[in-house]
Every structure is written in C-alpha cells, then in structure tokens.
Design a protein around this motif. Structure first.
Motif, PDB file in Angstrom:
ATOM      1  N   SER A 238       0.952  -1.168  -0.025  1.00  0.00           N
ATOM      2  CA  SER A 238      -0.025   0.090  -0.147  1.00  0.00           C
ATOM      3  C   SER A 238       0.828   1.260  -0.084  1.00  0.00           C
ATOM      4  O   SER A 238       0.829   2.150  -0.784  1.00  0.00           O
ATOM      5  CB  SER A 238      -1.055  -0.009   1.101  1.00  0.00           C
ATOM      6  OG  SER A 238      -1.676   1.340   1.306  1.00  0.00           O
ATOM      7  N   ASN A 241       2.422   1.821  -3.544  1.00  0.00           N
ATOM      8  CA  ASN A 241       1.666   2.690  -4.249  1.00  0.00           C
ATOM      9  C   ASN A 241       1.301   3.763  -4.143  1.00  0.00           C
ATOM     10  O   ASN A 241       1.469   4.710  -5.063  1.00  0.00           O
ATOM     11  CB  ASN A 241       0.096   1.753  -4.163  1.00  0.00           C
ATOM     12  CG  ASN A 241      -0.892   2.219  -5.189  1.00  0.00           C
ATOM     13  OD1 ASN A 241      -0.307   2.124  -6.344  1.00  0.00           O
ATOM     14  ND2 ASN A 241      -1.836   2.123  -5.157  1.00  0.00           N
ATOM     15  N   GLN A 242       1.395   4.350  -2.633  1.00  0.00           N
ATOM     16  CA  GLN A 242       1.680   5.824  -2.556  1.00  0.00           C
ATOM     17  C   GLN A 242       2.751   6.426  -3.003  1.00  0.00           C
ATOM     18  O   GLN A 242       2.796   7.518  -3.559  1.00  0.00           O
ATOM     19  CB  GLN A 242       1.320   6.110  -1.044  1.00  0.00           C
ATOM     20  CG  GLN A 242      -0.170   5.567  -0.564  1.00  0.00           C
ATOM     21  CD  GLN A 242      -0.100   5.499   0.748  1.00  0.00           C
ATOM     22  OE1 GLN A 242       0.309   6.507   1.541  1.00  0.00           O
ATOM     23  NE2 GLN A 242      -1.057   4.773   1.507  1.00  0.00           N
ATOM     24  N   SER A 244       4.527   5.714  -5.689  1.00  0.00           N
ATOM     25  CA  SER A 244       4.445   5.682  -7.004  1.00  0.00           C
ATOM     26  C   SER A 244       5.501   4.699  -7.500  1.00  0.00           C
ATOM     27  O   SER A 244       6.265   4.504  -8.302  1.00  0.00           O
ATOM     28  CB  SER A 244       4.943   7.012  -7.879  1.00  0.00           C
ATOM     29  OG  SER A 244       3.904   7.828  -7.450  1.00  0.00           O
ATOM     30  N   MET A 246       4.475   1.346  -7.872  1.00  0.00           N
ATOM     31  CA  MET A 246       3.700   0.300  -8.317  1.00  0.00           C
ATOM     32  C   MET A 246       3.539   0.602  -9.816  1.00  0.00           C
ATOM     33  O   MET A 246       2.761  -0.106 -10.340  1.00  0.00           O
ATOM     34  CB  MET A 246       2.669  -0.264  -7.479  1.00  0.00           C
ATOM     35  CG  MET A 246       2.893  -0.308  -6.166  1.00  0.00           C
ATOM     36  SD  MET A 246       3.719  -2.085  -6.035  1.00  0.00           S
ATOM     37  CE  MET A 246       2.174  -2.917  -6.736  1.00  0.00           C
ATOM     38  N   GLY A 275      -4.090  -1.734  -5.450  1.00  0.00           N
ATOM     39  CA  GLY A 275      -2.611  -1.150  -5.168  1.00  0.00           C
ATOM     40  C   GLY A 275      -1.802  -2.394  -5.685  1.00  0.00           C
ATOM     41  O   GLY A 275      -0.352  -2.327  -5.384  1.00  0.00           O
ATOM     42  N   PRO A 451       2.993  -4.258 -13.302  1.00  0.00           N
ATOM     43  CA  PRO A 451       2.765  -2.875 -12.831  1.00  0.00           C
ATOM     44  C   PRO A 451       2.582  -1.649 -13.926  1.00  0.00           C
ATOM     45  O   PRO A 451       3.562  -1.423 -14.665  1.00  0.00           O
ATOM     46  CB  PRO A 451       3.721  -2.719 -11.876  1.00  0.00           C
ATOM     47  CG  PRO A 451       4.064  -4.026 -11.432  1.00  0.00           C
ATOM     48  CD  PRO A 451       4.173  -4.756 -12.366  1.00  0.00           C
TER      49      PRO A 451
END
Length: 867
Positions: A238, A241-242, A244, A246, A275, A451
């Motif tokens: 998670s 993903n925040q 960047s 991913m 995510g 991704p």
C-alpha cells in the motif's frame, strides 16, 4: 476354559508369531495428538477448519484406525512475540501427545523441534523455513514445501526474464532471514544476485516502512522480492503504491504468503487489490484429486461450525488436512505392528522450585521412533496430492503455480516444478509422467500484465538520479594512440574506443554520469590484465578501450558485445622480387610455414629441414635468430601459444615494427610479428611493404569490461548492436583507423592470404621438372631400342630415285616409321614383281604368296571365275 485354550491353539497354528502379537495387542479407544497454531492468522484459522474436517473423515472411516478415536488438542501461540510463543509451546509439551501438528511459525518451530527430539514426538510442521531439516531435527517432518524450493522457483523466474539484480525486502526473523539466504544461493547459481536487501521488524511503524521503501527506490534494481507475512506485506504494498513504486519499470514478486491470504479470504477490499496490480506471487501447486474435491465441498459447512465462515480453502489448508491423515495412517500401521502408547519420565527434565514450566511433567514417548518410521513410510493420494516423503524428509514432487494479480483476481501464467527446475505452462503432474527435460528452450510462461498495466517486460533496473558518478578506467597508451589515449593538451580521453563508448551511451534511455580515469603513465602501454582485475575488485565501475575478450577475463568479469574483431595474425615480409641465388627459398618458407601454422614459430622444425640450403650467414643459433618473433604483449595472453618468453622481443611502436621486420633476425630484427588484427590493419595502412602472412589463428573481439552481473553491460551491448546496424560503428572506424592507403602496384610484398599465380610457382616447377625428366627417359629408351633394331632392305620402285643411305632425310624417315610401327612394315611380293628383278643365285628359299583365282559352285561342281 477348554474352548479358550482351543482358540489359542488354532491361532497358534494359523497365524505366524507376528500375527498373534498383532491380534492380541489392544488398541486404545482414544489417541491424542496436539496442534500449535496461531488462531488469529489466515493460515492458522484455515488450519483449524482443516484439522476438524480431517478428524470427521478419519473417525467416521472404520478402515483407518479400526475403532480408535483420534482427537487433537489445539493451542494458540504468538508468532509476533518470539519469547512468549516459545513459553506457550513449552507449556503445551507438558501434556502427553504422540504427535504434533504445527507450529506454523518458523521461530517457534525451531524451539519445539529441539523439544520434540528429546521427547521423541513426531512434529508434523508446515513451517517453510529452509534451515529446518530432518538431519538436525530427526523428529521434524515437513508436510509442506520448503523455502528452498520456493526460492529456487523465484530465482528461475528472475532468470527467465533475464534480470540480473534484485532487491530483497524481508521480515527480520528466522523465516525472513533464512528464506532470503536460500534465495541468494539460488540466484547465485543462475549468475544473478541480490544487490540490496533490507529487513524490518513485524512491529515497524509506518514511518519506518516509508524510509525503507525510499531507500529501495534509490537502488538500481527495480525487481523487488517481498518475503514477509500477510500483515506487514500489505502495508508495504500500500505504501509503495502511494510512493509511485507500483508503476512502469517496477517488478514486484511476493512469496506464497500473498497467494495464501488471497485464496483463504473471500472478500479483499477493492483498494487493496487495486494497489497490487501486476504483482507476481507463488502458490504451492495442488493437483486435482478426490480428497481435494471432497474437502472443498464440505468446507463451507465445517468453517461455519467452527466460527471461520469467512475463510476458504488454501494450499496450507490442504497440507494440514493431509498431515492429520498421515498421522492416522501411520498410527494404524503402528498398532498393526504391536505398537503401544506409553510414556516415561526423563530425570534430566526438572524445573526450578516455584517455576511455571513444570518440565518434570514432560514425558518421553517410548515408541516414538517406531511411529516416526511409519510416518516416513506413508504413501497415499491426499487433498494436497501425493503424500510421500523423500530421503531428505521433504514431500516428493514440490511444485508452484506462478500467479499474476490482475483486476479483481489472480491468473495463473505458468508453473515451476523441482522435476526440471524450469518454468512451464504444462501442469507439473503431466511433466512428472514424462522423461526429465532440463533444456532452457522448453521454458515458457503466458503473458504477464506488469505494474503500470503494461504487457511489455520491464527492464528490471534503472540508473538512479542520485547515483554516484561511475569511474571508468581507460588505458593511457603510448603507441597506436588512434584507439585510445589521453590528450596532453586538454587532459581528456580520445580515440576510436572512446567514440564507440560515448555513442553507445547516447542511445541509452536514461542518463549516466561518469568520469574517465586514465590508467597508465602514457610513456609505455599499460598491462590490461591489471586493468580488468581492478574492475573485478570494484576499483573501477567499468573499463573501456582496446580490451580483448579472452577466456581468462570472462571468468571474473562481464563484457559487452564486441565492437571490433581482434583475432591474432602474423606479420612477415613475403618478397616478390628475388635478388640472390638462395632467396627463392624465402617466400616458399614463409608462405608454407607462417601461413599454415604456428608450428614453424613455436618449434622451428623447418629450420633443420632447410638449413643445408641456406647461406652460412644464417647459421649459428636458428632458434634465437630465424624464429625470433614479437608478440605485442600489452593485451594478449602470451601463454596461449606456449612460446618461451626468452624467444620474445618487445617492440614499443609501429616504427619499431617496420624497422625490426626490415632488418631481419641477422641484423637484430625479427622474423615475424604476432599481433591483434586492429593494430595490424592500422600499421599496414601506412606500411605498404609488409603484409599479413596467413589467416587469424584466434577468434576474439574487443569489448568493454564490467563487474559481474552489471545491468549496464546488457544495455550497452544492445546499444553497440544498434550502432553496427545503423552504420555509425563503421563511420567511427573510418574516422580513426583509415589514416593511409597502400597501393598494391607499388609494393614489393604480397599478402600471403591471397592466392595469386606466383603462389603456385613451386607446384608448377615440380610438375614441369617431373614432366621433362619423364620425357627424357622415354626418348632415351626409344632411341636405344631403335639403334638395336635390324632394318630389312626395302625394294625401291624404278620410277623413284634411290635415296642415299646414311642421309639425314633417310634416317629421319626410318626413325619416325619405327616410332609409328615399332619396325618397318613388310611388303607383300607377287610373281610379277619377281619377274622384273634381276636373276641372282638362289641361296635362300623364300615362300612366296601367289594369288589364286576365285572359285564358286555351279550345278554341283566347283568352277573358277574368269576375270
């Protein structure tokens, strides 16, 4: 009483002694086994349901334990707190159990394995820690695949996509550390490596995890292996993903913790799945079987009954289910052999006064070795597939599914099996039915959505913006400066090799910061083996220049695609115009021996063959004079030809090349020069009276040297190929290496590689001499026969004048007549010819052939035919 004795007597006659012992051995009504699980985890909750389902099936089947009821005592343990978990496990061991299912945590499994060995209690564990083995812990029985196999599958996946470096993020405990150690070994076997690894605690805060991910983003590798548990693993994904991390360019490979969680949980939040798009994960492969389908069909009912209705089946649930069945089948065989469940105390187990562990309550299972032996011999088809243990104590046929997270679910893109250790789209159970095939050409996976929602395979690494400046070692040459040297005016490096390197870097899709570091003083050519060694020792990040790719260097370093051929050749003066009586041997000698081999230069056998034909000025020490050669040793392995160093002479510049060859061995020069083709071509471009004698006798090229497994090496190789295809490489070559043109009409030397008419003059000479000698022998033989031949007198017609005997015309005519017929032809004489001859006394009688009339038959009579 009599009836009982009669029955005993019948049994004694019918059954063998073992059979009597088995029949008389009483089976207990209830048998207890234990289980150590973490109830509040996904795997632990699914294990509880699997154990209850197995107990229902076993106790309802009269053919398994023959009336004995199997019960499981379950205890909760804390995997996060290692110390508390160990205390809870030790307290559980105070109860008398004959086997234990679990624990699922590797940390707890290590402690319990020690205790199980002392108490002789088989430990049916599905902990995947690679360091847990039956060698160290004889009573440890692994009922799920080891991380040794899982990490081998991960390494095969990395190697399949040609990634060379990876980053490893792991939970800093026995499970995480030992798993990454196994991954490191598996990658090394495939010439890949972990370039950066970082561990974290299960209790790490959000800020700590963010700092961890930021440090990972600074690394070159974009292939990230995530070996954690479900809780911290989802937190990391998670946060990534925040940040960047991913998106495009990244590759995330999670071990089987991710598939186990997604399989077991019926509802995963949509934002969690969003995510993880493009993530790859592994799942232990479970083939189809009747027990598997039966367990799936009853799972919903059993899970509701034991308050785990939110959980579904997973691979670990199947392994736990089969673990209970394994104990049940082994117990049945144990009882058939007369096994009894008895315990005894160990005097060494004593607790301190007031202690809470009560070690004295722990008892040793007297026949634990017998039960362990039965467990290792089980062989049946269970819910997880074939349940059979190898010699190592692991389940046979370990295999994994390769899963791609895409959309709201998972998609299988291939399989890995220990049978071939390769990736395939064929089911492992199908492969096991065929002969093993370990050819890399058979590897194949279905397309993966990576991704960033792209189907294009990521490069796997990136040159980070904050990366250090690369130190590039460059040889500072004294001679042949057109290839590479330092400009004394500007201090920069220039040359053919420099231009190739900079043009290749310009084609890379990312910027690379670097600086050239001269290697060598510039007053002499540096030793290139030392330069390559400095790259291996990480003193330089790369080395460029005229560096030959040799076998000894590729063992320790990686090289790019060769940008120029550099095979070794021989330079020698092959004379075209002969000036003295003995020099006709010289072209023959050079062309015959220098071209065909090196044998002439190595052992000098030709000298002894021709020594008696050459002038005295070449006598003396032929091995030191005639066969003295020069090897340009700056970038070549002198030992490849096994030539003694005492026979080598170092020359420092192209001018010395020409002078040494022109002088020859008598006047302190050399007979031949052995050097690499690029130097030779550059030398010949301005020295037209010297040529290559023979063809290349080694095949190699020049490339740029990098440390082992450097990702920059792959990208630069691709760039060099692009330079070759678009013609830029040839343009750079013409700019630096075409400094002069030699005219073949003005040279006194020829290239012995090229076959000309004069190249065959020796063959022509031999054939011509042989033909002349053969003709002379023939004519001498014919003349001798002619002179010995007696010629009969031939009558001469009256109208012809009588030739004068002894005249040349007469003799030639008779000789050619003899050649034509071997002897003069005899004429037929008639009566008319005889009448015209003078009368002479008859001293010899001669039979004359008289013409007879032609006859025929008419009316039955023979008559003559008149003219």
């Amino acid at each position: 009483m009599k009836i009982g004795l009669l029955i005993l007597f019948v049994l004694f006659l019918v059954l063998p002694p073992d059979g009597i012992h088995k029949s008389l051995a009483a089976r207990p009504s209830v048998v207890h086994i234990g289980s150590i699980l973490r109830f509040n985890s996904t795997i632990g909750g699914a294990s509880v349901v699997a154990i209850q389902a197995a107990l229902e099936d076993i106790n309802s089947d009269p053919t398994v334990l023959n009336g004995t009821t199997l019960k499981v005592d379950m205890r909760d343990t804390n995997c996060d707190d290692g110390f508390l978990g160990m205390v809870q496990a030790l307290q559980f061991m105070e109860t008398d159990v004959i086997a234990i299912i679990g624990p699922q945590c590797s940390t707890i499994a290590h402690i319990v394995s020690y205790v199980a060995n002392e108490l002789r209690v088989p430990l049916m564990s599905f902990a995947s820690d690679a360091t847990l083995s039956s060698i160290q812990f004889p009573f440890f029985v692994r009922t799920a695949p080891s991380d040794l196999y899982q990490m081998d599958a991960v390494a095969a996946l990395v190697d399949y996509y040609r990634w060379k470096i990876v980053t490893a993020i792991y939970l800093d405990d026995d499970y995480g550390r030992n798993g990454i150690a196994a991954l490191d070994d598996a990658l090394t076997e495939r010439r890949c490596k972990i370039s950066y690894k970082v561990g974290f605690s299960s209790s790490a805060k959000k800020g700590d995890l963010i700092n961890l991910l930021v440090s990972v983003s600074y690394m070159e590798s974009r292939v990230i292996i995530l070996h954690t548990g479900a809780g911290p693993g989802f937190k990391l994904l998670s946060l990534a993903n925040q940040l960047s991390m991913m998106g495009n360019g990244y590759v995330w490979i999670a071990t089987d913790w991710l598939s186990a969680y997604l399989d077991a949980n019926s509802s995963v939040p949509a934002e969690t799945m969003y995510g993880m798009q493009g993530v790859l994960t592994l799942r232990p492969h479970i083939p189809k079987s009747k027990m598997k389908s039966d367990l799936i069909s009853k799972w919903s009912r059993v899970s509701k009954q034991y308050n785990h209705s939110d959980l579904r089946t997973s691979s670990y649930a199947f392994y736990v289910y089969d673990s209970v069945w394994t104990v049940a089948r082994a117990l049945d065989a144990f009882f058939d052999d007369g096994g009894k469940i008895t315990f005894s105390n160990d005097s060494r187990l004593r607790d301190e006064v007031g202690g809470t562990l009560h070690l004295e309550a722990m008892s040793v299972f007297d026949m634990g070795n017998n039960l362990l032996d039965k467990i290792r011999k089980v062989n049946f088809t269970g819910a997880s597939g074939q349940v059979q243990f190898a010699v190592t104590g692991d389940l046979i046929h370990p295999a994994y599914d390769i899963i791609n997270i895409n959309g709201n679910g998972m998609r299988t893109v291939g399989y890995w099996s220990n049978y071939s250790r390769l990736l395939s789209t064929v089911l492992p159970e199908v492969l096991y039915s065929k002969p093993p095939n370990s050819s890399l050409a058979n590897q194949r996976l279905y397309d993966v959505i990576w991704p960033g929602q792209t189907a294009q395979k990521p490069r796997g690494w990136a040159f980070p913006s904050n990366a250090k400046e690369l130190k590039i070692g460059v040889p500072n040459r004294f001679s042949f400066k057109e290839f590479v040297t330092k400009d004394n005016v500007t201090g920069s490096m220039k040359g053919y090799c420099i231009d190739v390197f900079t043009q290749a870097l310009a084609l890379l899709p990312y910027p690379v910061t670097y600086k050239f570091v001269p290697f060598g003083s510039g007053t002499e050519n540096p030793h290139y083996d030392k330069l390559v060694q400095m790259v291996e020792d990480n003193e330089f990040d790369a080395a460029i220049g005229d560096i030959a790719i040799t076998m000894s260097r590729t063992i320790t370093n990686d090289f790019t695609q060769p940008f120029i051929e550099s095979g070794l050749v021989i330079l020698a003066p092959v004379k075209k115009h002969i000036t003295n009586s003995w020099a006709f041997l010289q072209p023959f000698t050079l062309q015959m021996w220098c071209v065909t081999g090196l044998f002439f230069l190595i052992v000098g056998a030709v000298v002894w063959v021709l020594e008696h034909r050459i002038n005295d000025e070449f006598r003396g020490s032929p091995r030191e004079q005639i066969i003295t050669i020069f090897w340009y040793g700056a970038d070549s392995n002198i030992l490849e030809l096994n030539i003694s160093r005492s026979r080598l002479r170092a020359l420092g510049s192209p001018e010395e090349y020409a002078k040494a060859l022109k002088s020859g061995p008598k006047r302190g020069g050399v007979m031949a020069i052995v050097d690499e083709r690029p130097y030779v071509e550059l030398f010949l471009s301005t020295n037209c009276k010297i040529a290559v004698a023979g063809s290349d006798f080694t095949s190699r090229g020049w490339g740029f040297a990098f440390p082992r497994d450097s990702p920059l090496q792959i990208d630069l190789s691709t760039a060099i190929l692009s330079l070759s295809e678009n013609g830029e490489l040839q343009r750079i070559h013409d700019k630096w290496l075409k400094t002069g043109e030699c005219s073949a009409d003005n040279t006194e030397f020829v290239d012995s590689d090229q076959l000309r008419l004069e190249s065959f003059w020796g063959l022509f000479l031999i054939c011509g001499v042989a033909c002349v000698i053969a003709l002379l022998i023939y004519f001498v033989t014919i003349i001798r026969k002619y002179l010995r031949h007696e010629h009969p007198e031939e009558p001469i017609p009256p109208e012809e004048p009588s030739p004068k005997k002894g005249g040349s015309k007469y003799n030639c005519r008779k000789f050619f007549s003899y050649l034509d017929h071997k002897e003069p032809p005899k004429k037929k004489q008639t009566l008319s010819s005889l009448s015209s001859t003078p009368t002479t006394p008859v001293t010899n009688f001669t039979v004359l052939e008289i013409e007879r009339p032609v006859r025929t038959v008419r009316n039955g009579s023979v008559v003559d035919i008149e003219d």
